[in-house]
Design a protein around this motif. Structure first.
Motif, PDB file in Angstrom:
ATOM      1  N   TYR A  19      -2.776  -6.725  -6.573  1.00 38.93           N
ATOM      2  CA  TYR A  19      -2.188  -5.431  -6.915  1.00 38.93           C
ATOM      3  C   TYR A  19      -1.722  -5.373  -8.370  1.00 38.93           C
ATOM      4  CZ  TYR A  19      -2.131  -3.932  -2.021  1.00 38.93           C
ATOM      5  OH  TYR A  19      -2.494  -3.548  -0.747  1.00 38.93           O
ATOM      6  N   SER A  20      -1.962  -6.434  -9.134  1.00 43.62           N
ATOM      7  CA  SER A  20      -1.417  -6.492 -10.494  1.00 43.62           C
ATOM      8  C   SER A  20      -2.130  -5.563 -11.464  1.00 43.62           C
ATOM      9  CB  SER A  20      -1.476  -7.938 -11.017  1.00 43.62           C
ATOM     10  OG  SER A  20      -2.812  -8.405 -11.091  1.00 43.62           O
ATOM     11  N   ASP A  21      -3.303  -5.076 -11.116  1.00 42.05           N
ATOM     12  CA  ASP A  21      -3.993  -4.121 -11.990  1.00 42.05           C
ATOM     13  C   ASP A  21      -3.336  -2.744 -11.961  1.00 42.05           C
ATOM     14  OD1 ASP A  21      -5.845  -5.950 -12.866  1.00 42.05           O
ATOM     15  OD2 ASP A  21      -7.375  -5.390 -11.396  1.00 42.05           O
ATOM     16  N   SER A  22      -2.702  -2.422 -10.845  1.00 42.68           N
ATOM     17  CA  SER A  22      -2.113  -1.085 -10.698  1.00 42.68           C
ATOM     18  C   SER A  22      -0.584  -1.081 -10.750  1.00 42.68           C
ATOM     19  CB  SER A  22      -2.565  -0.459  -9.375  1.00 42.68           C
ATOM     20  OG  SER A  22      -2.270  -1.311  -8.284  1.00 42.68           O
ATOM     21  N   HIS A  23       0.024  -2.279 -10.821  1.00 40.45           N
ATOM     22  CA  HIS A  23       1.485  -2.373 -10.865  1.00 40.45           C
ATOM     23  C   HIS A  23       1.899  -3.507 -11.803  1.00 40.45           C
ATOM     24  CE1 HIS A  23       2.066   0.229  -7.289  1.00 40.45           C
ATOM     25  NE2 HIS A  23       0.992  -0.380  -6.805  1.00 40.45           N
ATOM     26  N   GLU A  24       3.056  -3.358 -12.410  1.00 33.11           N
ATOM     27  CA  GLU A  24       3.707  -4.500 -13.060  1.00 33.11           C
ATOM     28  C   GLU A  24       4.498  -5.216 -11.976  1.00 33.11           C
ATOM     29  OE1 GLU A  24       7.409  -5.575 -16.031  1.00 33.11           O
ATOM     30  OE2 GLU A  24       6.549  -3.549 -16.104  1.00 33.11           O
TER      31      GLU A  24
ATOM     32  N   LYS B 155       0.813  -1.221   0.000  1.00 31.93           N
ATOM     33  CA  LYS B 155       0.000   0.000   0.000  1.00 31.93           C
ATOM     34  C   LYS B 155       0.847   1.271   0.000  1.00 31.93           C
ATOM     35  CE  LYS B 155      -4.049  -2.002   2.308  1.00 31.93           C
ATOM     36  NZ  LYS B 155      -4.802  -2.114   3.583  1.00 31.93           N
TER      37      LYS B 155
ATOM     38  N   GLU C  83       1.162   4.062  -7.150  1.00 32.36           N
ATOM     39  CA  GLU C  83       0.510   3.346  -8.243  1.00 32.36           C
ATOM     40  C   GLU C  83       1.318   3.491  -9.529  1.00 32.36           C
ATOM     41  OE1 GLU C  83      -3.813   3.248 -10.556  1.00 32.36           O
ATOM     42  OE2 GLU C  83      -3.610   4.202  -8.595  1.00 32.36           O
ATOM     43  N   GLY C  84       1.458   2.399 -10.245  1.00 37.63           N
ATOM     44  CA  GLY C  84       2.169   2.403 -11.516  1.00 37.63           C
ATOM     45  C   GLY C  84       3.637   2.029 -11.419  1.00 37.63           C
TER      46      GLY C  84
END
Length: 241
Positions: free
Chosen positions: A202-207, A173, A177-178
């Motif tokens: 968290y994979s939608d907001s981070h690689e 957290k 993001e990104g």
């Protein structure tokens, strides 16, 4: 043959061909005192059996009993129940009893309730916090900030309990993001599938990349299909390229 009969036949075919071999693998691991790995191997087939028997008319007692066995195993996995021979023996006995109940219900429509009640009583009696188990939860992760990525190193050799997962969640957290994230599993011997579930959320907001997994971690990762959300890298350098 009725629809119910077809469902039952299909279920038992799945039990014999798929689920019971997985359960035997889990039992063997428990017998070898590989507790975390054994419970991980058991979790998927038992969860499926619980769900299916809950919808099959006449098999509801098997679903209820399986749920109680699952709860015991989860407490054992989290360190709330000792990893000693009496508790391991009870875990194995209770898992085997699931299949005995299912077979009894199939053959006669009833089951040995007295024996089941005895096991449930012993399962409930073991549900007390045990000192010294899961003590690695204090500092399960270390965060290293780089210009282009965040590196999260797992510091706990075994990562299963909710306190540990909470710290991993809190660490994630804090990351903007990104930003790219790499999890280094080089120290960890085994982890719960719930850790991968948390990371994948968290994979939608981070690689997010994973590196350093041993055989046990790799098996859990691929058997639950987390490669759909997370990328595996040979090393930190290959991720940072």
């Amino acid at each position: 043959m009725s629809d119910d009969d077809s469902l039952i036949e299909e279920f038992f075919s799945e039990v014999n061909d798929k689920y019971y071999p997985q359960v035997l693998e889990g039992i063997d691991l428990l017998d070898e005192q590989c507790i975390e790995e054994g419970i991980e191997a058991l979790s998927r087939p038992l969860h499926t059996i619980k769900g299916v028997t809950g919808f099959m008319s006449g098999f509801e007692p098997a679903s209820t009993f399986t749920h109680k066995v699952e709860s015991f195993l989860k407490k054992m996995q989290a360190g709330e129940i000792a990893h000693k021979l009496p508790q391991i023996a009870l875990a194995i006995e209770s898992v085997n009893s699931i299949f005995m109940i299912i077979e009894q219900l199939r053959e006669s429509g009833s089951y040995d309730k007295a024996a089941t009640d005895d096991i449930e009583k012993r399962l409930a009696g073991e549900g007390k916090k045990t000192e010294g188990i899961g003590a690695e939860s204090d500092t399960p992760v270390e965060l290293e900030s780089l210009p282009d990525a965040e590196i999260i190193t797992l510091k706990a050799r075994r990562l299963y309990n909710q306190q540990q997962l909470g710290i991993v969640d809190d660490t994630l957290k804090t990351i903007a993001e990104g930003k790219r994230i790499l999890f280094d599993f080089g120290i960890s011997m085994s982890v719960a599938s719930s850790l991968f579930e948390l990371i994948a959320s968290y994979s939608d907001s981070h690689e997010i990349g994973i590196t350093g997994m041993n055989t046990h971690c790799t098996s859990t990762f691929y058997s639950w299909g987390f490669q759909r959300y997370l990328n595996v890298f040979d090393s930190r350098d290959s991720f940072l390229k």
